[in-house]
Design a protein around this motif. Structure first.
Motif, mmCIF file in Angstrom:
data_model
loop_
_atom_site.group_PDB
_atom_site.id
_atom_site.type_symbol
_atom_site.label_atom_id
_atom_site.label_comp_id
_atom_site.label_asym_id
_atom_site.label_seq_id
_atom_site.Cartn_x
_atom_site.Cartn_y
_atom_site.Cartn_z
ATOM 1 N N LYS A 1 14.419 -19.809 -22.096
ATOM 2 C CA LYS A 1 15.149 -20.934 -22.687
ATOM 3 C C LYS A 1 16.453 -20.443 -23.297
ATOM 4 C CE LYS A 1 12.628 -23.825 -25.208
ATOM 5 N NZ LYS A 1 11.511 -24.299 -26.073
ATOM 6 N N GLU B 1 16.886 -26.394 -23.675
ATOM 7 C CA GLU B 1 15.938 -26.677 -24.748
ATOM 8 C C GLU B 1 14.535 -26.932 -24.229
ATOM 9 O OE1 GLU B 1 17.351 -29.796 -27.249
ATOM 10 O OE2 GLU B 1 19.208 -28.751 -27.784
ATOM 11 N N LEU C 1 11.825 -26.239 -21.053
ATOM 12 C CA LEU C 1 11.552 -25.466 -19.846
ATOM 13 C C LEU C 1 10.054 -25.241 -19.692
ATOM 14 C CD1 LEU C 1 13.476 -22.622 -18.301
ATOM 15 C CD2 LEU C 1 11.174 -22.032 -19.058
ATOM 16 N N ALA D 1 13.630 -26.893 -15.733
ATOM 17 C CA ALA D 1 14.261 -27.286 -16.992
ATOM 18 C C ALA D 1 14.523 -28.782 -16.942
ATOM 19 C CB ALA D 1 15.562 -26.525 -17.191
#
Length: 367
Positions: free
Chosen positions: A45, A51, A53, A194
């Motif tokens: 991350k 922010e 993942l 992500a």
């Protein structure tokens, strides 16, 4: 005869890896989001500048389950110039791939042709960053907003790259990565996705564990796509060395460029177009015969000397036997032309410069 493959897996020292996995023998915790899994997730991350993942057993599972989590329907616009996984993930979700042709400069989806393929059935666009060449993110995102479509980037080739000063993983509704042993960064086998929307990440995390919400509730039809502790530990070790890995790949790429520059009939990659190239691949396009050799003849000459390049991507996905009669390859003529001329040369951190010279000699001397 010395064999040189198109790539070779990067690995830490045995001692470093053993030290990282040593505590597994104490805890006996080998899977199900253990300490190493959580540690790697947080490190990635940070490295990828995102922010939200999620880690997976492989990149294909990351893509297939992300598509499932988005609850798409109908058609998904994508590219035929990609690995099988991209299209298979769409089809295995009961969706119809609609193939957009690519551009001749960087082999990514031609964003100017996307809107002409949108119908009332279109629910998403699935572009692919190819060889580390990034798609036209600005235009794709603009089209998606205009038509209310989801965007899923197949970023398997773009680990660690940036666009507009931001990590490439921060674009699209989802960006999916592969951490296969052949990639710039590997976890032996593995992948990640992500997300822009935190709640989507929650859904995906449920799907990768059979849809199990808690001990008594299973509210989705999922599968087993969890990354195990040994794979995560390999990732932790390899991430420590990633900048050195990329720097050594750059040296190899520059050696190729120096030796092949000006070779009539060859188009070489342009790494300067990227904000932060990762040197994942070294594709050459054989636009015309090079010292009497076609793409296939160069391929055969290299293999005769124990060197194993790759016709990547050939054939196009819309030419696969498993999709026979389903798609018309004539609708993507540029992709077909590139597929018939592209050749990826060996590139990895441990490739010796004298071997690069030998490879280039076979190409330019027509041996």
């Amino acid at each position: 005869m010395k064999q040189i493959l198109v790539t070779r897996s990067s690995m830490p020292s045995l001692e470093e890896y053993v030290e990282e996995i040593r505590d597994i023998w104490d805890t006996h915790w080998m899977t199900n989001m253990g300490v190493h899994h959580e540690k790697l997730k947080e490190q990635l991350k940070g490295y990828l500048d995102v922010e939200e993942l999620t880690l997976f057993v492989n990149g294909h599972s990351a893509l297939e389950l992300s598509i499932q989590a988005l609850k798409l329907s109908g058609e998904v616009i994508t590219t035929p110039f990609t690995f099988a996984s991209t299209t298979h993930a769409i089809v295995r979700n009961g969706l119809e791939p609609v193939f957009c042709d690519i551009n001749e400069t960087d082999y990514t989806m031609d964003a100017s042709k996307i809107e002409g393929l949108i119908t009332e059935k279109t629910s998403a666009i699935l572009p692919v960053h190819v060889y580390g060449n990034l798609c036209d993110i600005g235009m794709i995102e603009q089209i998606a907003r205009k038509h209310g479509l989801k965007v899923i980037y197949d970023a398997a080739h773009a680990f660690g790259e940036t666009f507009g000063g931001k990590g490439i993983a921060s674009y699209g509704d989802v960006s999916v990565f592969s951490f296969h042993a052949t990639k710039v960064f590997n976890t032996i086998e593995g992948g990640a996705a992500a997300y822009r929307d935190r709640t989507l990440g929650d859904v995906v995390r449920g799907l990768l564990n059979f849809g199990i919400k808690n001990e008594e509730v299973v509210d989705e039809i999922g599968c087993n796509a969890k990354m195990n502790e040994f794979a995560a530990a390999m990732g932790i070790c390899n991430l420590k060395h990633i900048e050195g890995e990329i720097a050594r790949r750059k040296e190899v790429a520059e050696a190729y460029l120096a030796r092949l520059a000006g070779t009539k009939g060859l188009r070489l990659p342009d790494f300067e177009k990227s904000e932060k190239p990762n040197y994942a691949y070294f594709p050459i396009l054989v636009e015309e015969k090079v010292f009497g050799q076609s793409r296939d003849e160069i391929y055969a000459s290299l293999k005769k000397h124990g060197i194993h390049p790759r016709k990547y991507f050939y054939p196009l996905v819309n030419m696969f036997d498993c999709y026979e009669g389903r798609f018309d390859v004539r609708q993507t003529p540029i992709a077909r032309k590139i597929a018939e001329r592209i050749l990826c040369l060996p590139i990895y951190a441990g490739l010796e410069i004298n071997d690069v010279a030998r490879i280039c000699g076979i190409i330019t001397e027509g041996r």
